[in-house]
Design a protein around this motif. Structure first.
Motif, PDB file in Angstrom:
ATOM      1  N   LEU A  24       0.829  -1.205   0.000  1.00  0.00           N
ATOM      2  CA  LEU A  24       0.000   0.000   0.000  1.00  0.00           C
ATOM      3  C   LEU A  24       0.864   1.255   0.000  1.00  0.00           C
ATOM      4  N   HIS A  25       1.940   1.241   0.745  1.00  0.00           N
ATOM      5  CA  HIS A  25       2.863   2.386   0.742  1.00  0.00           C
ATOM      6  C   HIS A  25       3.458   2.574  -0.656  1.00  0.00           C
ATOM      7  N   ARG A  26       3.852   1.476  -1.267  1.00  0.00           N
ATOM      8  CA  ARG A  26       4.445   1.537  -2.607  1.00  0.00           C
ATOM      9  C   ARG A  26       3.453   2.128  -3.606  1.00  0.00           C
ATOM     10  N   LYS A  27       2.219   1.640  -3.578  1.00  0.00           N
ATOM     11  CA  LYS A  27       1.194   2.131  -4.501  1.00  0.00           C
ATOM     12  C   LYS A  27       0.905   3.608  -4.278  1.00  0.00           C
ATOM     13  N   TYR A  28       0.914   4.010  -3.010  1.00  0.00           N
ATOM     14  CA  TYR A  28       0.634   5.414  -2.693  1.00  0.00           C
ATOM     15  C   TYR A  28       1.701   6.326  -3.287  1.00  0.00           C
ATOM     16  N   VAL A  29       2.970   5.993  -3.081  1.00  0.00           N
ATOM     17  CA  VAL A  29       4.051   6.827  -3.603  1.00  0.00           C
ATOM     18  C   VAL A  29       4.003   6.881  -5.126  1.00  0.00           C
ATOM     19  N   ILE A  30       3.796   5.748  -5.757  1.00  0.00           N
ATOM     20  CA  ILE A  30       3.721   5.708  -7.216  1.00  0.00           C
ATOM     21  C   ILE A  30       2.565   6.568  -7.721  1.00  0.00           C
ATOM     22  N   SER A  31       1.455   6.541  -7.001  1.00  0.00           N
ATOM     23  CA  SER A  31       0.291   7.329  -7.427  1.00  0.00           C
ATOM     24  C   SER A  31       0.588   8.823  -7.432  1.00  0.00           C
ATOM     25  N   LEU A  32       1.490   9.252  -6.559  1.00  0.00           N
ATOM     26  CA  LEU A  32       1.813  10.677  -6.472  1.00  0.00           C
ATOM     27  C   LEU A  32       2.539  11.186  -7.704  1.00  0.00           C
ATOM     28  N   GLN A  33       3.254  10.299  -8.398  1.00  0.00           N
ATOM     29  CA  GLN A  33       3.937  10.746  -9.611  1.00  0.00           C
ATOM     30  C   GLN A  33       3.052  10.602 -10.843  1.00  0.00           C
ATOM     31  N   GLU A  34       1.916   9.953 -10.681  1.00  0.00           N
ATOM     32  CA  GLU A  34       1.016   9.740 -11.823  1.00  0.00           C
ATOM     33  C   GLU A  34      -0.169  10.694 -11.838  1.00  0.00           C
ATOM     34  N   LYS A  35      -0.657  11.101 -10.655  1.00  0.00           N
ATOM     35  CA  LYS A  35      -1.828  11.975 -10.572  1.00  0.00           C
ATOM     36  C   LYS A  35      -1.396  13.437 -10.605  1.00  0.00           C
ATOM     37  N   ARG A  36      -1.415  14.019 -11.786  1.00  0.00           N
ATOM     38  CA  ARG A  36      -0.908  15.394 -11.925  1.00  0.00           C
ATOM     39  C   ARG A  36      -2.004  16.405 -12.225  1.00  0.00           C
ATOM     40  N   ASP A  37      -3.243  15.984 -12.150  1.00  0.00           N
ATOM     41  CA  ASP A  37      -4.353  16.898 -12.441  1.00  0.00           C
ATOM     42  C   ASP A  37      -5.215  17.135 -11.209  1.00  0.00           C
ATOM     43  N   THR A  38      -4.613  16.955 -10.031  1.00  0.00           N
ATOM     44  CA  THR A  38      -5.361  17.130  -8.792  1.00  0.00           C
ATOM     45  C   THR A  38      -5.050  18.468  -8.135  1.00  0.00           C
ATOM     46  N   PHE A  39      -5.946  18.878  -7.242  1.00  0.00           N
ATOM     47  CA  PHE A  39      -5.735  20.112  -6.472  1.00  0.00           C
ATOM     48  C   PHE A  39      -4.473  20.003  -5.627  1.00  0.00           C
ATOM     49  N   GLU A  40      -4.288  18.833  -5.010  1.00  0.00           N
ATOM     50  CA  GLU A  40      -3.130  18.631  -4.141  1.00  0.00           C
ATOM     51  C   GLU A  40      -1.823  18.767  -4.918  1.00  0.00           C
ATOM     52  N   TYR A  41      -1.802  18.272  -6.124  1.00  0.00           N
ATOM     53  CA  TYR A  41      -0.589  18.363  -6.942  1.00  0.00           C
ATOM     54  C   TYR A  41      -0.259  19.833  -7.233  1.00  0.00           C
ATOM     55  N   ALA A  42      -1.288  20.609  -7.519  1.00  0.00           N
ATOM     56  CA  ALA A  42      -1.071  22.021  -7.858  1.00  0.00           C
ATOM     57  C   ALA A  42      -0.566  22.832  -6.673  1.00  0.00           C
ATOM     58  N   VAL A  43      -1.184  22.629  -5.495  1.00  0.00           N
ATOM     59  CA  VAL A  43      -0.836  23.478  -4.349  1.00  0.00           C
ATOM     60  C   VAL A  43       0.462  23.056  -3.662  1.00  0.00           C
ATOM     61  N   THR A  44       1.029  21.934  -4.053  1.00  0.00           N
ATOM     62  CA  THR A  44       2.322  21.523  -3.475  1.00  0.00           C
ATOM     63  C   THR A  44       3.474  21.741  -4.458  1.00  0.00           C
ATOM     64  N   GLU A  45       3.229  22.500  -5.499  1.00  0.00           N
ATOM     65  CA  GLU A  45       4.255  22.724  -6.505  1.00  0.00           C
ATOM     66  C   GLU A  45       5.518  23.339  -5.907  1.00  0.00           C
ATOM     67  N   HIS A  46       5.339  24.242  -4.943  1.00  0.00           N
ATOM     68  CA  HIS A  46       6.477  24.985  -4.399  1.00  0.00           C
ATOM     69  C   HIS A  46       7.457  24.097  -3.634  1.00  0.00           C
TER      70      HIS A  46
END
Length: 229
Positions: A37-59
C-alpha cells in the motif's frame, strides 16, 4: 463544549474500532508495515498530476520527490520510479546562480538545493552537477556570524545551516564555507532545556534539534552538546 466534542470523537473512534475487530485485514495491519500500500501510494503521487493537491504543493515538489524516492529505496523498489524523468526535471529546476528551486520556474532556495543534490546522489547522478557552481550558491548565503540565509531575501534559520553543511558535504566541498563559524552559530541557538531553536533565543523544537545536531555532526562539533540534556 470542548470536552464534550473530545469525548464524542473518542466514542466515535471506539465504535469504528469495534466495527473492525473481526476484520482479518485490519488485524494483519497491526502486525507489520503494509509495504504494498505504501508503494502504490508513492507511485500514485507521480502519476496523478491533475489534482488540487498536486497544484498546491508545486512549491515544495523537489523535497517531495526526494521523500518519495527515499521511501521507494527503503522499500527496495526504485525501479518503479521514473528515475530518468526525475533527473531531467531536477536539472531543469537549477538557476544560473547554481541553486535549485522547488519546481521549474521557482526561485532558488537552500532547502531545495539540498533536496536536488540528495536526489542526484541517491540516483548516482552527481556527475551531472557543476559542483563549483552549486557550492558558490551555498557559500554565498553564509553570513558573517556563521548563519545562512535560505535565499536572497534574507531569512535565517538553523535548517539552512544544516542544508548548507549537508549539501557541501555530499559534494565534497565543505571547505567553501567557514565551518567553524557555522557550528558556532548553531551552538548559540541552543536553549537551557537542551533543545535548539531556529535562531538564538527562539523556542526549542524537535525539527530544529534534528537539523542542529545533524549540522554539528557534519561540522565535527558535537563535543559541545550535552547528549543527556
Amino acid at each position: 463544549e470542548v470536552c464534550e466534542g473530545g469525548m464524542a470523537a473518542i466514542a466515535s473512534h471506539g465504535k469504528a474500532r469495534e466495527a473492525r475487530e473481526g476484520d482479518g485485514e485490519t488485524q494483519n495491519a497491526d502486525r507489520g508495515l503494509l509495504v504494498e500500500l505504501h508503494r502504490k501510494y508513492v507511485i500514485s503521487l507521480q502519476e496523478k498530476r491533475d489534482t488540487f493537491e498536486y497544484a498546491v504543493t508545486e512549491h515544495l515538489r523537489m523535497s517531495g520527490i526526494y521523500w518519495g524516492l527515499c521511501t521507494m529505496d527503503l522499500l527496495g523498489d526504485m525501479k518503479a520510479m521514473d528515475c530518468e524523468g526525475i533527473v531531467k526535471w531536477v536539472t531543469e529546476c537549477q538557476h544560473p546562480s547554481g541553486g535549485f528551486g522547488g519546481s521549474i520556474g521557482h526561485d532558488a532556495h537552500m532547502l531545495y538545493t539540498l533536496s536536488a543534490v540528495q536526489i542526484l546522489a541517491l540516483l548516482d547522478r552527481l556527475d551531472l552537477l557543476d559542483r563549483d557552481r552549486v557550492a558558490s550558491f551555498v557559500a554565498g548565503l553564509q553570513q558573517p556570524d556563521g548563519s545562512f540565509f535560505g535565499d536572497e531575501w534574507g531569512e535565517v534559520d538553523t535548517r539552512f545551516s544544516y542544508c548548507a553543511l549537508s549539501c557541501l558535504s555530499l559534494l565534497g566541498l565543505l571547505d567553501r564555507i567557514d565551518v567553524t563559524k557555522a557550528a558556532a552559530f548553531v551552538m548559540r541557538c541552543r536553549n537551557a532545556d537542551g533543545g535548539f531553536g531556529c535562531v538564538p533565543g527562539a523556542e526549542s523544537h524537535a525539527g530544529q534539534i534534528f537539523t542542529c545536531v545533524g549540522a554539528l555532526a557534519i561540522a565535527d562539533a558535537l563535543s559541545g552538546v550535552d547528549a543527556d540534556q
